[in-house]
Design a protein around this motif. Structure first.
Motif, PDB file in Angstrom:
ATOM      1  N   LEU A  35       0.835  -1.203   0.000  1.00 48.43           N
ATOM      2  CA  LEU A  35       0.000   0.000   0.000  1.00 48.43           C
ATOM      3  C   LEU A  35       0.866   1.248   0.000  1.00 48.43           C
ATOM      4  CD1 LEU A  35      -2.724   1.440   0.245  1.00 48.43           C
ATOM      5  CD2 LEU A  35      -2.632   1.049   2.726  1.00 48.43           C
ATOM      6  N   LYS A  36       1.914   1.260   0.802  1.00 44.06           N
ATOM      7  CA  LYS A  36       2.812   2.414   0.843  1.00 44.06           C
ATOM      8  C   LYS A  36       3.514   2.609  -0.504  1.00 44.06           C
ATOM      9  CE  LYS A  36       3.577   2.231   5.833  1.00 44.06           C
ATOM     10  NZ  LYS A  36       4.557   2.097   6.939  1.00 44.06           N
ATOM     11  N   LEU A  37       3.889   1.506  -1.146  1.00 41.31           N
ATOM     12  CA  LEU A  37       4.523   1.590  -2.467  1.00 41.31           C
ATOM     13  C   LEU A  37       3.536   2.098  -3.515  1.00 41.31           C
ATOM     14  CD1 LEU A  37       6.623  -1.688  -2.384  1.00 41.31           C
ATOM     15  CD2 LEU A  37       7.539   0.605  -2.833  1.00 41.31           C
ATOM     16  N   ARG A  38       2.277   1.702  -3.393  1.00 36.66           N
ATOM     17  CA  ARG A  38       1.271   2.211  -4.329  1.00 36.66           C
ATOM     18  C   ARG A  38       1.137   3.725  -4.201  1.00 36.66           C
ATOM     19  NH1 ARG A  38      -4.824   1.549  -2.901  1.00 36.66           N
ATOM     20  NH2 ARG A  38      -4.257   3.496  -1.845  1.00 36.66           N
ATOM     21  N   ASP A  39       1.072   4.218  -2.964  1.00 38.73           N
ATOM     22  CA  ASP A  39       0.943   5.668  -2.754  1.00 38.73           C
ATOM     23  C   ASP A  39       2.193   6.402  -3.238  1.00 38.73           C
ATOM     24  OD1 ASP A  39      -1.529   5.176  -1.680  1.00 38.73           O
ATOM     25  OD2 ASP A  39      -0.869   5.279   0.402  1.00 38.73           O
ATOM     26  N   TYR A  40       3.352   5.797  -3.019  1.00 39.51           N
ATOM     27  CA  TYR A  40       4.610   6.374  -3.529  1.00 39.51           C
ATOM     28  C   TYR A  40       4.570   6.461  -5.050  1.00 39.51           C
ATOM     29  CZ  TYR A  40       9.416   6.044  -5.315  1.00 39.51           C
ATOM     30  OH  TYR A  40      10.567   6.226  -6.036  1.00 39.51           O
ATOM     31  N   LEU A  85       6.415 -11.033  -0.851  1.00 41.70           N
ATOM     32  CA  LEU A  85       5.204 -10.303  -1.227  1.00 41.70           C
ATOM     33  C   LEU A  85       4.101 -10.535  -0.192  1.00 41.70           C
ATOM     34  CD1 LEU A  85       5.102 -10.906  -5.087  1.00 41.70           C
ATOM     35  CD2 LEU A  85       5.692  -8.788  -3.902  1.00 41.70           C
ATOM     36  N   GLU A  86       3.925 -11.782   0.232  1.00 49.93           N
ATOM     37  CA  GLU A  86       2.913 -12.068   1.241  1.00 49.93           C
ATOM     38  C   GLU A  86       3.259 -11.398   2.570  1.00 49.93           C
ATOM     39  OE1 GLU A  86       0.596 -16.128   0.382  1.00 49.93           O
ATOM     40  OE2 GLU A  86       2.628 -16.464   1.133  1.00 49.93           O
ATOM     41  N   LYS A  87       4.529 -11.453   2.937  1.00 47.06           N
ATOM     42  CA  LYS A  87       4.972 -10.863   4.197  1.00 47.06           C
ATOM     43  C   LYS A  87       4.711  -9.365   4.245  1.00 47.06           C
ATOM     44  CE  LYS A  87       9.244  -9.920   6.774  1.00 47.06           C
ATOM     45  NZ  LYS A  87      10.721 -10.078   6.783  1.00 47.06           N
ATOM     46  N   ASN A  88       4.821  -8.711   3.111  1.00 48.61           N
ATOM     47  CA  ASN A  88       4.751  -7.254   3.065  1.00 48.61           C
ATOM     48  C   ASN A  88       3.413  -6.698   2.607  1.00 48.61           C
ATOM     49  OD1 ASN A  88       7.508  -6.297   3.877  1.00 48.61           O
ATOM     50  ND2 ASN A  88       8.105  -7.667   2.225  1.00 48.61           N
ATOM     51  N   GLY A  89       2.354  -7.515   2.675  1.00 48.61           N
ATOM     52  CA  GLY A  89       1.022  -6.966   2.484  1.00 48.61           C
ATOM     53  C   GLY A  89       0.150  -7.603   1.436  1.00 48.61           C
ATOM     54  N   LEU A  90       0.734  -8.357   0.513  1.00 52.52           N
ATOM     55  CA  LEU A  90      -0.067  -8.986  -0.535  1.00 52.52           C
ATOM     56  C   LEU A  90      -0.765 -10.242  -0.027  1.00 52.52           C
ATOM     57  CD1 LEU A  90       1.818  -8.932  -3.964  1.00 52.52           C
ATOM     58  CD2 LEU A  90      -0.592  -8.438  -3.583  1.00 52.52           C
ATOM     59  N   PHE A  91      -1.969 -10.455  -0.526  1.00 50.41           N
ATOM     60  CA  PHE A  91      -2.645 -11.732  -0.352  1.00 50.41           C
ATOM     61  C   PHE A  91      -2.585 -12.445  -1.697  1.00 50.41           C
ATOM     62  CE2 PHE A  91      -4.292  -9.299   3.138  1.00 50.41           C
ATOM     63  CZ  PHE A  91      -4.424 -10.234   4.161  1.00 50.41           C
ATOM     64  N   ILE A  92      -2.129 -13.677  -1.681  1.00 56.43           N
ATOM     65  CA  ILE A  92      -1.965 -14.445  -2.913  1.00 56.43           C
ATOM     66  C   ILE A  92      -2.718 -15.757  -2.760  1.00 56.43           C
ATOM     67  CG2 ILE A  92      -0.313 -15.510  -4.496  1.00 56.43           C
ATOM     68  CD1 ILE A  92       1.802 -13.559  -3.397  1.00 56.43           C
ATOM     69  N   VAL A  93      -3.551 -16.065  -3.733  1.00 58.63           N
ATOM     70  CA  VAL A  93      -4.312 -17.319  -3.709  1.00 58.63           C
ATOM     71  C   VAL A  93      -4.195 -17.996  -5.066  1.00 58.63           C
ATOM     72  CG1 VAL A  93      -5.975 -16.572  -1.966  1.00 58.63           C
ATOM     73  CG2 VAL A  93      -6.440 -16.113  -4.371  1.00 58.63           C
ATOM     74  N   GLU A  94      -4.417 -19.298  -5.058  1.00 55.27           N
ATOM     75  CA  GLU A  94      -4.463 -20.073  -6.303  1.00 55.27           C
ATOM     76  C   GLU A  94      -5.913 -20.407  -6.612  1.00 55.27           C
ATOM     77  OE1 GLU A  94      -0.349 -22.587  -6.437  1.00 55.27           O
ATOM     78  OE2 GLU A  94      -1.906 -23.312  -5.074  1.00 55.27           O
ATOM     79  N   ASN A 104      -8.401  -1.450   0.659  1.00 52.37           N
ATOM     80  CA  ASN A 104      -6.964  -1.316   0.373  1.00 52.37           C
ATOM     81  C   ASN A 104      -6.201  -2.612   0.637  1.00 52.37           C
ATOM     82  OD1 ASN A 104      -6.773   1.352  -0.612  1.00 52.37           O
ATOM     83  ND2 ASN A 104      -6.917   2.159   1.464  1.00 52.37           N
ATOM     84  N   ARG A 105      -6.867  -3.729   0.389  1.00 54.44           N
ATOM     85  CA  ARG A 105      -6.217  -5.034   0.522  1.00 54.44           C
ATOM     86  C   ARG A 105      -5.829  -5.513  -0.878  1.00 54.44           C
ATOM     87  NH1 ARG A 105     -10.091  -7.720   3.369  1.00 54.44           N
ATOM     88  NH2 ARG A 105      -9.136  -7.375   5.396  1.00 54.44           N
ATOM     89  N   LEU A 127       3.825 -12.996 -10.921  1.00 54.62           N
ATOM     90  CA  LEU A 127       3.732 -12.194  -9.706  1.00 54.62           C
ATOM     91  C   LEU A 127       4.262 -10.782  -9.927  1.00 54.62           C
ATOM     92  CD1 LEU A 127       4.915 -14.840  -7.084  1.00 54.62           C
ATOM     93  CD2 LEU A 127       2.636 -13.817  -7.201  1.00 54.62           C
ATOM     94  N   ALA A 128       5.412 -10.679 -10.582  1.00 53.44           N
ATOM     95  CA  ALA A 128       6.012  -9.367 -10.819  1.00 53.44           C
ATOM     96  C   ALA A 128       5.154  -8.535 -11.764  1.00 53.44           C
ATOM     97  CB  ALA A 128       7.421  -9.537 -11.389  1.00 53.44           C
ATOM     98  N   HIS A 129       4.593  -9.176 -12.778  1.00 55.55           N
ATOM     99  CA  HIS A 129       3.721  -8.488 -13.735  1.00 55.55           C
ATOM    100  C   HIS A 129       2.490  -7.920 -13.024  1.00 55.55           C
ATOM    101  CE1 HIS A 129       1.691  -8.015 -17.725  1.00 55.55           C
ATOM    102  NE2 HIS A 129       0.606  -8.263 -17.011  1.00 55.55           N
ATOM    103  N   GLU A 130       1.850  -8.743 -12.198  1.00 52.37           N
ATOM    104  CA  GLU A 130       0.653  -8.278 -11.490  1.00 52.37           C
ATOM    105  C   GLU A 130       0.986  -7.226 -10.438  1.00 52.37           C
ATOM    106  OE1 GLU A 130      -2.310  -8.783 -12.440  1.00 52.37           O
ATOM    107  OE2 GLU A 130      -1.707 -10.233 -13.975  1.00 52.37           O
ATOM    108  N   LEU A 131       2.148  -7.336  -9.820  1.00 56.72           N
ATOM    109  CA  LEU A 131       2.576  -6.289  -8.889  1.00 56.72           C
ATOM    110  C   LEU A 131       2.712  -4.964  -9.630  1.00 56.72           C
ATOM    111  CD1 LEU A 131       3.562  -5.431  -6.075  1.00 56.72           C
ATOM    112  CD2 LEU A 131       5.871  -6.161  -6.751  1.00 56.72           C
ATOM    113  N   GLY A 132       3.218  -5.023 -10.857  1.00 53.00           N
ATOM    114  CA  GLY A 132       3.300  -3.822 -11.675  1.00 53.00           C
ATOM    115  C   GLY A 132       1.938  -3.190 -11.908  1.00 53.00           C
ATOM    116  N   HIS A 133       0.936  -4.009 -12.200  1.00 53.87           N
ATOM    117  CA  HIS A 133      -0.426  -3.485 -12.367  1.00 53.87           C
ATOM    118  C   HIS A 133      -0.931  -2.839 -11.078  1.00 53.87           C
ATOM    119  CE1 HIS A 133      -1.483  -4.598 -16.394  1.00 53.87           C
ATOM    120  NE2 HIS A 133      -1.346  -5.895 -16.211  1.00 53.87           N
ATOM    121  N   LEU A 134      -0.716  -3.498  -9.951  1.00 52.05           N
ATOM    122  CA  LEU A 134      -1.215  -2.983  -8.677  1.00 52.05           C
ATOM    123  C   LEU A 134      -0.622  -1.610  -8.347  1.00 52.05           C
ATOM    124  CD1 LEU A 134      -1.095  -6.264  -6.543  1.00 52.05           C
ATOM    125  CD2 LEU A 134      -3.164  -5.002  -7.186  1.00 52.05           C
TER     126      LEU A 134
END
Length: 386
Positions: free
Chosen positions: A118-123, A164-173, A190-191, A210-217
């Protein structure tokens, strides 16, 4: 009173049209429409079929509390070979409501660390506003800053999913369509969540997803994806790919590693780098091409060999680098159940979901839940907040 909206929710979650549900229940499509819109109530036999089909308890349809807030379909970003399909997008928006509802239950008992995503998104938003537009230079800077903030620094990407999970992301299959590798979205509170296909992909290809979707987020927050033209959609896909390349393979470190690669147009020359960075051979060569380490002709020759060796399907090391699976939600549930903060019975009572549906929503095997299927426990924790 029977709540018809609940039937609509559970039907869409499972990808049924009204007509398909009508066939499954041996009723007319008009009858399903009447159930969903409050003009009729299913009979005992039909109700039994509905519960069995969707793995919910009877109370689910007679409880007027909603399954969370609506998730906006236009905010779902796909890593896919085709532009968003309307029916699929609607199904996934309902799925996100259900999984978010379960996450809220978990967070009554588990307190997670600060959400750095979330902090990275605001940045990122502030950087884009200051720049006035999304440029290649800016994407590179954001990718490097993200890598540093998440603690990757000069490390490889072996523990990417865990960080990624440790720092705020929720990841599911989840069982996605064949053409969809993953998608991501910001939920209403904001989850951030990334949904990965449970199709057996290699660990290194999953890292790129994962990296691609993080880019979108980070880069495409509040962009209405459904309103994008094909050209605009392709643009944000390129931006997410550029972010992923810079995030997974930082330019300075990668350029230094490439000095040891003698035959840059030979896929087999990248095997050691793949083992180090946990990135596919195809992605490594594309990154080299981006940085002008391969000419156009060399890159064409590389791709020809990639096809010849069958590396489009399976690369060397794909069967030896273990696939890392999401663990945040699984470990949260284990913590709750094993510390007697709640139990599976309470969880099912709260949701009215059978174990099979809970398992499907979390992407966790049924056996995990079965071992916690015991008599209610005496909790040693404060009551769950209503």
């Amino acid at each position: 009173m029977f709540v018809g909206e609940k039937l609509t929710d559970i039907r869409v979650l499972h990808g049924y049209s009204r007509n398909e549900l009508a066939i499954a229940l041996d009723v007319t499509e008009q009858a399903v429409w009447q159930f969903e819109n409050g003009y009729a109530t299913p009979g005992i036999e039909t109700m039994s079929k509905i519960k069995q089909l969707f793995n919910v308890k009877n109370f689910f349809f007679y409880n007027d509390s909603s399954i969370g807030e609506t998730v906006k379909e236009e905010g779902i970003a796909y890593r896919s070979s085709e532009k968003n399909n309307a029916k699929r997008t609607k199904t996934e928006a309902v799925y996100l409501r259900f999984i978010n509802y379960l996450m809220e239950y978990i967070e009554d008992f588990v307190e997670y660390p600060d959400n750095l995503i979330l902090k990275l998104r605001d940045y990122t938003i502030n950087q884009i506003i200051e720049e006035g537009q999304v440029t290649e230079r800016l994407i590179k800077e954001i990718a490097i800053e993200t890598r540093n903030i998440l603690g990757l620094n000069n490390q490889d990407n072996k523990n990417l999913l865990f960080l990624l999970e440790k720092n705020g992301l929720f990841i599911v299959e989840r069982d996605l369509s064949v053409k969809t590798d993953a998608y991501s979205s910001w939920l209403n509170n904001n989850r951030p969540i990334i949904v990965l296909s449970n199709f057996e992909k290699s660990s290194v290809r999953r890292n790129f997803d994962l990296a691609h979707e993080l880019g979108h987020l980070l880069l495409h927050y509040k962009i209405n994806i459904l309103e994008l033209t094909t050209t605009e959609y392709e643009k944000i896909e390129r931006e997410a790919n550029l972010f992923a390349a810079n995030f997974l393979l930082p330019e300075e470190l990668f350029l230094n590693d490439m000095k040891s690669v003698k035959r840059k147009s030979n896929p087999n020359s990248y095997i050691e780098l793949k083992e180090k960075w946990h990135v596919s051979i195809a992605a490594l060569a594309y990154r080299a091409y981006q940085l002008n380490l391969l000419s156009y002709q060399q890159y064409r020759y590389f791709n020809g060999l990639l096809n010849k060796h069958g590396y489009r399907v399976q690369e060397p090391l794909d069967d030896t680098i273990p696939i890392i699976r999401p663990g945040k939600l699984r470990n949260s549930l284990r913590y709750i159940f094993e510390n007697n903060l709640s139990d599976l019975n309470d969880f099912q009572k709260h949701t009215s979901f059978e174990i099979k549906l809970i398992s499907k929503l979390f992407g966790i095997e049924e056996e995990f839940f079965s071992k916690y299927s015991v008599q209610p426990k005496i909790y040693n924790f404060k009551k769950r907040v209503k």
